[in-house]
Design an enzyme around this catalytic site. Structure first.
Site, PDB file in Angstrom:
ATOM      1  N   GLY A 154       0.853  -1.191   0.000  1.00  0.00           N
ATOM      2  CA  GLY A 154       0.000   0.000   0.000  1.00  0.00           C
ATOM      3  C   GLY A 154       0.885   1.236   0.000  1.00  0.00           C
ATOM      4  CB  ILE A 156       2.956   3.020   4.658  1.00  0.00           C
ATOM      5  CG1 ILE A 156       1.926   4.083   5.101  1.00  0.00           C
ATOM      6  CG2 ILE A 156       4.194   3.082   5.558  1.00  0.00           C
ATOM      7  CD1 ILE A 156       1.344   3.867   6.492  1.00  0.00           C
ATOM      8  CB  THR A 230       6.052   1.112  11.200  1.00  0.00           C
ATOM      9  OG1 THR A 230       6.021   0.771   9.813  1.00  0.00           O
ATOM     10  CG2 THR A 230       7.474   1.405  11.636  1.00  0.00           C
ATOM     11  NE  ARG A 232      -3.224  -0.475  14.376  1.00  0.00           N
ATOM     12  CZ  ARG A 232      -2.891   0.726  13.907  1.00  0.00           C
ATOM     13  NH1 ARG A 232      -1.609   0.990  13.629  1.00  0.00           N
ATOM     14  NH2 ARG A 232      -3.798   1.654  13.727  1.00  0.00           N
ATOM     15  CD  GLU A 261       0.766  -0.409  20.312  1.00  0.00           C
ATOM     16  OE1 GLU A 261       0.101   0.637  20.294  1.00  0.00           O
ATOM     17  OE2 GLU A 261       1.316  -0.865  19.303  1.00  0.00           O
ATOM     18  CG  HIS A 280       1.471   2.944  17.828  1.00  0.00           C
ATOM     19  ND1 HIS A 280       0.479   1.993  17.958  1.00  0.00           N
ATOM     20  CD2 HIS A 280       1.319   3.476  16.595  1.00  0.00           C
ATOM     21  CE1 HIS A 280      -0.240   1.966  16.841  1.00  0.00           C
ATOM     22  NE2 HIS A 280       0.256   2.861  16.000  1.00  0.00           N
TER      23      HIS A 280
END
Ligand code: GLV
Length: 320
Positions: A154, A156, A230, A232, A261, A280
């Site tokens: 995608g 990113i 980076t 999930r 988290e 995060h």
């Protein structure tokens, strides 16, 4: 409308000039009951990825007409439940692409070249005169000339691939839906794991991608490889990853996201020197966070005005 947190930039203040804005002002995010109580009084909800927007919450909010998350990922929102209620869910793709790719590359470089270990070494007073330039001190992995495997092509993933080109890397990529990306050789996931010196994860967390990099997939990674995540935490089996890093089968990892988290203080990852950990912060630049807030507010305003959200994660709500 209710916003579960103050946001960087002017977007919330501008909205407050137009309508009633209730903003959660505590540093701790609202618990499930507070979230439901405050959202129940609102026709629009601006939330973060730390807010669980599930069917039970939506059932308690009959007035709610729009949910807008200040995030690109929407795994914290039950999209099916929102769609069933014809509530559009906004998200913030695009504006955080380059900033998140920058962090992925920072983690890749830091893990490859042992930057954080070096920092600890200097600050910890270990850089003694007899160790001023040891031929075998803190040897890492070369990034230039290595093969990068991009899991998820995608926006990113593609932005990370562009950065890799500048470092003279060969880039292979895998996507659930095959995509032709200039400079990226499309390969099967198994081939990517076997070939890549660096693997960077960029798929969204969905039921299909949960555990995509499980113990088997990690075992198929090239010995000495580095994993960067980076996206999930739920995409990677953290226990298997920690074991592979502890045994030295993998050289390192750079992780910005975790299955839970904040990271549990008992996580084995914390004891591993060859892991670079960040909390995060993929999209955490001043400019990008302000853009995310603006986009989230635009999504909300559009929906409340009866228009299509500019970036809607459940476009099925607009199908008749
Ligand atoms: C961050 O993780 C986001 O989804 O925006």
């Amino acid at each position: 409308m209710f916003a579960t947190r103050r946001l960087p930039g002017p977007a919330l203040d501008e909205l407050a000039a137009e309508c009633d804005v209730d903003v959660w002002s505590d540093r701790m995010p609202p618990g499930a009951d507070a979230l439901a109580d405050r959202s129940a009084a609102a026709d629009g909800l601006v939330c973060l990825l730390t807010d669980r927007i599930d069917g039970a919450l939506l059932a308690r909010c009959p007035r709610l007409r729009a949910v807008s998350s200040v995030s690109v990922g929407v795994d914290h929102v039950d999209l099916a439940a929102a769609t069933a209620r014809r509530i559009p869910v906004g998200h913030t793709p695009g504006v955080l692409t380059e900033t998140t790719a920058d962090l992925a590359f920072a983690l890749l470089l830091a893990a490859a070249r042992r930057v954080v270990e070096g920092d600890r070494f200097v600050r910890g007073g270990e850089w003694a005169p007899e160790r001023v330039w040891e031929p075998d001190m803190l040897l890492g992995r070369d990034v230039h000339g290595a093969t990068l495997g991009v899991v998820g092509l995608g926006a990113i993933g593609q932005a990370v691939a562009r950065r890799a080109a500048g470092f003279g890397m060969r880039v292979v990529g895998w996507s659930k839906t095959p995509r032709a990306v200039p400079g990226v050789a499309s390969v099967a996931l198994g081939a990517l794991l076997a070939e890549a010196d660096f693997v960077s994860v960029h798929v969204a967390l969905t039921p299909e991608t949960r555990g995509l990099l499980d113990a088997d997939a990690i075992a198929r990674m090239k010995p000495g490889a580095v994993l960067v995540n980076t996206a999930r935490g739920g995409i990677v089996d953290e226990t298997a990853l920690a074991a592979a890093l502890a045994s030295g089968r993998l050289a390192g990892a750079g992780l910005d996201v975790f299955a839970r988290e904040p990271l549990d203080s008992a996580s084995p990852l914390l004891a591993l020197p060859n892991v670079v950990l960040t909390p995060h912060i993929g999209s955490a630049s001043e400019a990008t966070r302000a853009k995310m807030a603006t986009l989230a507010i635009r999504n909300l305003q559009a929906a409340l005005a009866g228009h299509r959200m500019p970036h809607c994660a459940n476009p099925a709500v607009y199908e008749r």
